[in-house]
Each structure stands twice: as C-alpha cells, then as structure tokens.
Design an enzyme around this catalytic site. Structure first.
Site, PDB file in Angstrom:
ATOM      1  N   ASP A  54       0.810  -1.219   0.000  1.00  0.00           N
ATOM      2  CA  ASP A  54       0.000   0.000   0.000  1.00  0.00           C
ATOM      3  C   ASP A  54       0.842   1.268   0.000  1.00  0.00           C
ATOM      4  O   ASP A  54       2.063   1.222   0.145  1.00  0.00           O
ATOM      5  CB  ASP A  54      -0.967  -0.012   1.205  1.00  0.00           C
ATOM      6  CG  ASP A  54      -0.309  -0.548   2.488  1.00  0.00           C
ATOM      7  OD1 ASP A  54       0.935  -0.525   2.578  1.00  0.00           O
ATOM      8  OD2 ASP A  54      -1.035  -0.986   3.389  1.00  0.00           O
TER       9      ASP A  54
ATOM     10  N   ASN B 253      -7.491  -2.947  14.327  1.00  0.00           N
ATOM     11  CA  ASN B 253      -8.876  -3.241  13.931  1.00  0.00           C
ATOM     12  C   ASN B 253      -8.972  -4.457  13.000  1.00  0.00           C
ATOM     13  O   ASN B 253     -10.020  -4.725  12.432  1.00  0.00           O
ATOM     14  CB  ASN B 253      -9.521  -2.012  13.271  1.00  0.00           C
ATOM     15  CG  ASN B 253      -8.864  -1.617  11.951  1.00  0.00           C
ATOM     16  OD1 ASN B 253      -7.965  -2.309  11.466  1.00  0.00           O
ATOM     17  ND2 ASN B 253      -9.310  -0.521  11.361  1.00  0.00           N
TER      18      ASN B 253
ATOM     19  N   HIS C 258      -7.197  -4.912  10.177  1.00  0.00           N
ATOM     20  CA  HIS C 258      -6.932  -4.695   8.744  1.00  0.00           C
ATOM     21  C   HIS C 258      -5.644  -5.398   8.301  1.00  0.00           C
ATOM     22  O   HIS C 258      -4.736  -5.623   9.096  1.00  0.00           O
ATOM     23  CB  HIS C 258      -6.928  -3.203   8.378  1.00  0.00           C
ATOM     24  CG  HIS C 258      -5.741  -2.404   8.823  1.00  0.00           C
ATOM     25  ND1 HIS C 258      -5.819  -1.061   9.124  1.00  0.00           N
ATOM     26  CD2 HIS C 258      -4.438  -2.720   9.020  1.00  0.00           C
ATOM     27  CE1 HIS C 258      -4.634  -0.600   9.453  1.00  0.00           C
ATOM     28  NE2 HIS C 258      -3.772  -1.588   9.411  1.00  0.00           N
TER      29      HIS C 258
ATOM     30  N   GLU D 104      -9.586  -2.140   5.299  1.00  0.00           N
ATOM     31  CA  GLU D 104     -10.225  -1.871   6.575  1.00  0.00           C
ATOM     32  C   GLU D 104     -11.441  -2.796   6.766  1.00  0.00           C
ATOM     33  O   GLU D 104     -11.897  -3.436   5.799  1.00  0.00           O
ATOM     34  CB  GLU D 104     -10.666  -0.395   6.613  1.00  0.00           C
ATOM     35  CG  GLU D 104      -9.518   0.605   6.511  1.00  0.00           C
ATOM     36  CD  GLU D 104      -8.721   0.781   7.816  1.00  0.00           C
ATOM     37  OE1 GLU D 104      -8.574  -0.194   8.579  1.00  0.00           O
ATOM     38  OE2 GLU D 104      -8.230   1.896   8.050  1.00  0.00           O
TER      39      GLU D 104
END
Ligand code: F6R
Length: 246
Positions: free
Chosen positions: A68, A135, A137, A142
């Site tokens: 990313d 979280n 990811h 996400e």
C-alpha cells in the site's frame, strides 16, 4: 490453514520471519516478495540487510510488491511508503529498482489501481509479509472490505489514523485520510503468507483472526481460508488466544 508461532518478544518474531524469508530467497533467487510497511517488519528488514552485507545473500533477481501507499503524500515525503521502504530495506539490498513495485498515488488514482492489478496479475507472490491493524486490517483493507477486492482506494478508519499518528509527530491532522492498497484477493493469491504482530494492542485482532468467524468485519480472518499462513506473535499479541473473551 493458519499455523500460530508464539515467541517471547519482537526480536524473536523478526528472527523467525527471517528464517522463512532466507530459506525462500536462497532456494529461489527469483522469488516474488509481497512486502509491508509499518513498525512490525522493521526488525525482519534489518536482518535481511545484515545477512545481505555479511553473507552476500543476493536479491538482484527478486521482485517485490508492496501492499500500500498513502494518498496525498508526495513520494519523497519521509513517511510515504516509497520513502519508508527505501530507507528501511531497499537501500541496504541489491534489489533492482525496476523490480520494485509500490502502489503509486500520483495522478489518476483509478488508473494507478488498474496498473497495479495488471502488474500483480503477471506474477505470483511467493511470500507475502503482513502486519495487522488493531482493527484487524491487512494492507489497508479496513473492516468491511469485500474479500474479493483487488487494488483500490480506501478511506482510512479513525482507529488506523490514530494508530499511525505516531509516525506523524502524534498529530492526527497530519495523517493522510486515504490510501491505495492491494485488495484482499490479491493478498490471498500469495503462495505463502507470514503475518507478524507484537504488543497488547494487537491481541484482540489476533484472537479474532485466529479464533473468530471468517467475517469481512475482521479482514485478517480471511486468512483462515488460505492454505499456508504462519502467524508469528509475541506473548502480548497472543495474550487473548485460547482464553475466554475478555
Ligand atoms: C502496512 C500495512 C498495515 C500494517 C498495520 C500494522 O503496509 O499494510 O496493514 O501492517 O497497520 O502496522 P504496524 O506494524 O505499524 O503496527
């Protein structure tokens, strides 16, 4: 299938991951590597550089794909993932610049996504390195990202922006709010995946990844469907595994 390897600390995590990496690049000098940024893989990258310098392990025929890149940071910004990867890994190895792929977030973003998917479709990643967000990811996929997603533009969740503020003088307003990320199906296409995580703030995400239902609410839980995943964690990141939920 997920194999969980629990070790004492961050240093041991890096060593275990390096063993797998070293075995791959020495047995297959043309290996295709999927790479991550963030704090989790830094120790692994240090070991790769040290081994390259001391033992001559070569990466000259290796191809790399990063997961990313932030949207809105120029390539030469110190916190762009382009800069991060060169500073923490590529500058210390003999990887050829033309074999390095990092999603570009310059110009037409939809075109950049298509180009990255096109490049990925021509190669198979032999070993994908992953960190995990608190979280759940993976990459910047996400919660609620479809499992069949390919490279796309994402709005970062507030929890991710808060987690990453430490790289931006602890100032949330400096953290980019969007990123371009390989999709979950791109990640799942890798032959082998190593996910590394340390620290208490990853404990719930690791528990949900390993023990929870396979659910788009926890992107990393998709790894339960992959044939060859090794999750390497320290005691703190593994502290919620195999216990009643806290
Ligand atoms: C980085 C990436 C992210 C990180 C994750 C954990 O390329 O894709 O998924 O791996 O946010 O970050 P750290 O390692 O900084 O805790």
């Amino acid at each position: 299938m997920i194999k969980v390897v629990r070790v004492k600390n961050k240093e041991e995590i890096s060593k275990k991951a390096f063993e797998i990496m070293h075995e791959l690049v020495t047995s297959n000098p043309k290996a295709v590597l999927g790479l991550a940024t963030g704090s989790s893989p830094v120790g692994l990258y240090e070991l790769m550089i040290r081994d390259h310098k001391e033992n001559g392990t070569s990466y000259k025929d290796v191809t790399t794909f990063n997961l990313d890149e932030y949207v809105g940071l120029p390539k030469d910004h110190p916190e762009s993932y382009y800069s991060f990867m060169h500073r923490n890994l590529f500058d210390g190895l003999d990887v050829k610049e033309e074999n390095i792929h990092i999603p570009s977030s310059e110009g037409d973003l939809e075109e950049r996504c298509d180009e990255y998917n096109e490049a990925l479709s021509k190669q198979t990643i032999d070993l994908q390195i992953l960190g995990i967000g608190s979280n759940g990811h993976i990459g910047f996929n996400e919660p609620d990202t479809p499992f069949d997603s390919v490279t796309h533009i994402v709005d970062l969740k507030e929890s991710t922006i808060k987690d990453n503020a430490r790289f931006f003088d602890d100032d949330i307003s400096k953290v980019p709010t969007q990123a371009i990320t390989m999709g979950i199906s791109n990640v799942m296409a890798a032959k082998k995946i190593i996910l590394i995580a340390n620290g208490e703030n990853k404990a719930n995400a690791i528990r949900a990844t390993v023990m929870g239902p396979v659910d788009e609410k926890v992107p990393a839980s998709v790894l339960q469907n992959h044939p060859d995943v090794v999750i390497i964690i320290d005691e703190e990141a593994g502290s919620s595994l195999y216990k009643e939920k806290r």
